[in-house]
Design an enzyme around this catalytic site. Structure first.
Site, PDB file in Angstrom:
ATOM      1  N   HIS A  13       0.721  -1.467  -0.074  1.00  0.00           N
ATOM      2  CA  HIS A  13       0.119  -0.002  -0.104  1.00  0.00           C
ATOM      3  C   HIS A  13       0.927   1.294   0.026  1.00  0.00           C
ATOM      4  O   HIS A  13       0.689   2.143  -0.706  1.00  0.00           O
ATOM      5  CB  HIS A  13      -0.817   0.001   1.282  1.00  0.00           C
TER       6      HIS A  13
ATOM      7  N   ARG B  61     -11.170   1.419 -13.483  1.00  0.00           N
ATOM      8  CA  ARG B  61     -11.736   0.590 -12.552  1.00  0.00           C
ATOM      9  C   ARG B  61     -13.080   0.840 -12.117  1.00  0.00           C
ATOM     10  O   ARG B  61     -13.611   1.970 -11.924  1.00  0.00           O
ATOM     11  CB  ARG B  61     -10.887   0.469 -11.243  1.00  0.00           C
TER      12      ARG B  61
ATOM     13  N   ARG C  94     -12.588  -1.654 -17.422  1.00  0.00           N
ATOM     14  CA  ARG C  94     -12.373  -3.092 -17.018  1.00  0.00           C
ATOM     15  C   ARG C  94     -13.885  -3.240 -16.338  1.00  0.00           C
ATOM     16  O   ARG C  94     -14.324  -2.585 -15.414  1.00  0.00           O
ATOM     17  CB  ARG C  94     -11.337  -3.050 -15.796  1.00  0.00           C
TER      18      ARG C  94
ATOM     19  N   GLU D  85      -4.151 -11.955 -16.281  1.00  0.00           N
ATOM     20  CA  GLU D  85      -3.523 -12.020 -14.855  1.00  0.00           C
ATOM     21  C   GLU D  85      -3.486 -13.283 -14.382  1.00  0.00           C
ATOM     22  O   GLU D  85      -2.655 -13.476 -13.066  1.00  0.00           O
ATOM     23  CB  GLU D  85      -4.859 -11.265 -13.984  1.00  0.00           C
TER      24      GLU D  85
ATOM     25  N   ASN E 126       0.120  -7.044 -11.312  1.00  0.00           N
ATOM     26  CA  ASN E 126       0.213  -7.620  -9.706  1.00  0.00           C
ATOM     27  C   ASN E 126      -0.538  -8.486  -9.550  1.00  0.00           C
ATOM     28  O   ASN E 126       0.097  -9.471  -8.900  1.00  0.00           O
ATOM     29  CB  ASN E 126      -1.136  -6.176  -9.176  1.00  0.00           C
ATOM     30  N   ASP E 127      -1.686  -9.041 -10.380  1.00  0.00           N
ATOM     31  CA  ASP E 127      -2.254 -10.493 -10.039  1.00  0.00           C
ATOM     32  C   ASP E 127      -1.524 -11.471 -10.888  1.00  0.00           C
ATOM     33  O   ASP E 127      -1.456 -12.500 -10.323  1.00  0.00           O
ATOM     34  CB  ASP E 127      -3.702 -10.470 -10.739  1.00  0.00           C
TER      35      ASP E 127
ATOM     36  N   CYS F 152      -1.180  -2.690 -17.605  1.00  0.00           N
ATOM     37  CA  CYS F 152      -1.753  -1.877 -16.655  1.00  0.00           C
ATOM     38  C   CYS F 152      -1.657  -2.199 -15.456  1.00  0.00           C
ATOM     39  O   CYS F 152      -2.425  -1.579 -14.346  1.00  0.00           O
ATOM     40  CB  CYS F 152      -3.113  -1.829 -16.949  1.00  0.00           C
TER      41      CYS F 152
END
Length: 555
Positions: free
Chosen positions: A184, A286, A322, A411, A434-435, A482
């Site tokens: 974070h 998002r 998305r 992902e 990230n995923d 992304c």
């Protein structure tokens, strides 16, 4: 002089005196109440409500990813189960202070035992409990100090509530001993453009008042710097400011190869800042913000207005939306309220939407209507796609609603390994690093204990990116990035070398990435990619690319 190493966020460099994060409040002693259970319950509830309201207010002020994090914290603070635990302890005769301390500690231990997303949320409980205790005691909550002059903040890690509202005119740089590139703290620092180095374990030994240089581009904290080093750092900082202030140009490599630089956005209100920073469109919008704050799905009309507002800000430019990515770290009661032992591997993304297809169809309807009313080039993509069959399902459904450019998020390693077959049906792929890193490394991206594994520089992740890039090149289909990886300037060049045709990131990262791309040709980007791929782990991949980049001529 000595150097402390960590993971740099961006290309910034700063210098100044160290100020360490203030220490946590001491735990209260277990004592009996002198005012009675009713009064203690009232004190506890008032304090918890006040803290939740403060977190929500901080989120409203911060916006962006910080707002999502802080709103989630506010919900945790007022969790009914947690409130019941506090009441039980008060009913046993203790003070509100002890009840809050012990209940939060017990709840935290429970979440840590569960692990996964809930295990990561356990860390947030410590910050919330400290804020509630401070309110009960009538003292300031532990947090970012205010010495009255600019400083380099050193902390074990920062709570989202602190990172979200850092005073950028006072905090010259941020150094944490914990955390990784997708923590974070790192994400919010990148979003706010703060010079930061995370995961610098040896920074725990830094003393208040000592002068350091924080060089994010090399991931180094220089202690006891000489006058010459301070002067060179100041010149580099000035040069970077000049580069950032230069006229905005489209993203491109030194040889003229176009690499569109797009923005990751969480709500329409963020569009103006992205445009001002030179975003050439949106690579990831998002849509969760419409759903997370509601007890039920928003109407088609509500969605259409938000999408219309977004698209209107980018006439003639690409905007990639998305579809709702719920589940895992974004559970929604009206979509999937079933308990899952490991929600990151459960009914999330497109899987959840297929189980509630009416919500998916309503979202597609709203997008089609907003598209018809605006001039943007709308692309839509499904999250968490793992199979060719899922790709066929989503692209056919999107085209049924008249949406011209449907694609998929890559992902899941399965989708990357079958990218040629996936892209035979999808118009484009967008890699969520990230995923993809999470699933490749079997390391929950929300779990601090495995943060070291959550690094997109890992050669295993880069190989999967190369698979998708190669498939896109063979089939003539665009392949975007992304995830947070696109905001790492050196990694951005490597990703282009692996076949990425566009990069999307937090708007604050656009200038650094634009500058880095302009210094490299496509052939050099491919060389850097090969150097990273030849490494055995993430750290050595980053080092290999950095060393090769240093040896190549600047353009």
């Amino acid at each position: 002089m000595s150097e402390l190493r960590g993971v740099g966020i961006g290309l910034g460099i700063a210098q100044g005196p160290v100020i360490r994060m203030t220490e946590a409040l001491p735990a209260p002693e277990k004592t009996s109440s002198t005012i009675g259970a009713d009064a203690e319950r009232a004190r506890a509830r008032e304090a918890i409500s006040a803290v939740a309201a403060e977190l929500t207010e901080r989120g409203d002020l911060a916006g962006g990813a910080a707002q999502e994090v802080l709103e989630a914290q506010a919900m945790i603070a007022e969790d009914p189960t947690l409130q019941d635990e506090v009441d039980t302890r008060i009913d046993a005769g203790t003070t509100a202070e002890w009840a809050v301390h012990d209940a939060f500690a017990g709840f935290r231990a429970t979440l840590e035992a569960v692990g996964g997303y809930l295990g990561e949320r356990a860390a947030d409980l410590e910050d919330i409990a400290q804020r509630v205790l401070a309110h009960l005691r009538g003292v300031a909550a532990p947090g970012v100090p205010d010495p009255g002059h600019p400083f380099v903040l050193v902390a074990r890690d920062l709570a989202p509530a602190d990172t979200a509202l850092l005073k950028l005119d006072q905090v010259l740089a941020l150094v944490t001993t914990d955390g990784g590139p997708t923590s974070h703290t790192a994400i919010l620092a990148r979003e706010k453009g703060i010079v930061a180095i995370v995961g610098a374990a040896e920074a725990a030994g830094l003393r208040d008042g000592e002068t350091v240089i924080v060089d994010a581009s090399s991931g180094v904290v220089v202690t006891d710097p000489s006058a010459e080093e301070l002067e060179r750092a100041a010149q580099r900082a000035a040069d970077r400011l000049s580069a950032v202030a230069a006229p905005l140009t489209p993203g491109a490599l030194a040889d003229g190869t176009a690499i569109p630089l797009l923005a990751n956005l969480g709500k329409p209100a963020d569009a103006a800042d992205a445009v001002a920073r030179g975003a050439e469109g949106v690579g990831l919008f998002r849509t969760e913000f419409l759903f997370l704050s509601s007890a039920q799905a928003p109407t088609v009309e509500q969605q259409r207005e938000s999408y219309r507002e977004l698209l209107a800000a980018f006439p003639g430019k690409k905007v990639v939306v998305r579809m709702l990515d719920a589940g895992a770290d974004k559970p929604l009661a009206f979509l999937n309220d079933a308990h899952e032992e490991n929600p990151a591997l459960g009914l999330r993304g497109l899987r959840a939407l297929r189980a509630s297809e009416d919500i998916l169809r309503e979202q597609l309807t709203a997008l089609a209507e907003a598209d018809a009313a605006t001039e943007a080039d709308l692309w839509v993509m499904a999250p968490m796609v793992a199979t060719v069959e899922e790709t066929k399902y989503f692209t056919a459904l999107a085209r049924e609603y008249g949406l011209k450019t449907p694609g998929v998020m890559v992902e899941v390693p399965a989708a990357a390994l079958l990218a040629d077959r996936v892209l035979a049906h999808a118009d484009f792929a967008s890699i969520g690093t990230n995923d993809l890193t999470q699933y490749t490394m079997a390391a929950d991206r929300m779990l601090g204990s495995v943060a070291d594994f959550q690094d997109p520089w890992h050669p295993a992740v880069l190989r999967l990116v190369r698979e998708v890039g190669a498939a896109g090149a063979r089939l003539g289909k665009p392949v975007g990035i992304c995830g947070e990886a696109a905001a790492d300037p050196l990694l951005a060049v490597v990703l282009v070398g692996l076949g990425a045709t566009s990069l999307s990131m937090a708007p604050a990262a656009l200038a650094d990435v634009r500058q880095m791309l302009l210094g490299r040709t496509l052939d050099e980007a491919k060389q850097l990619a090969e150097a990273a791929l030849a490494a055995d782990d993430a750290a050595s991949a980053r080092t290999a690319a950095a060393q090769l980049a240093a040896s190549l001529p600047q353009h």
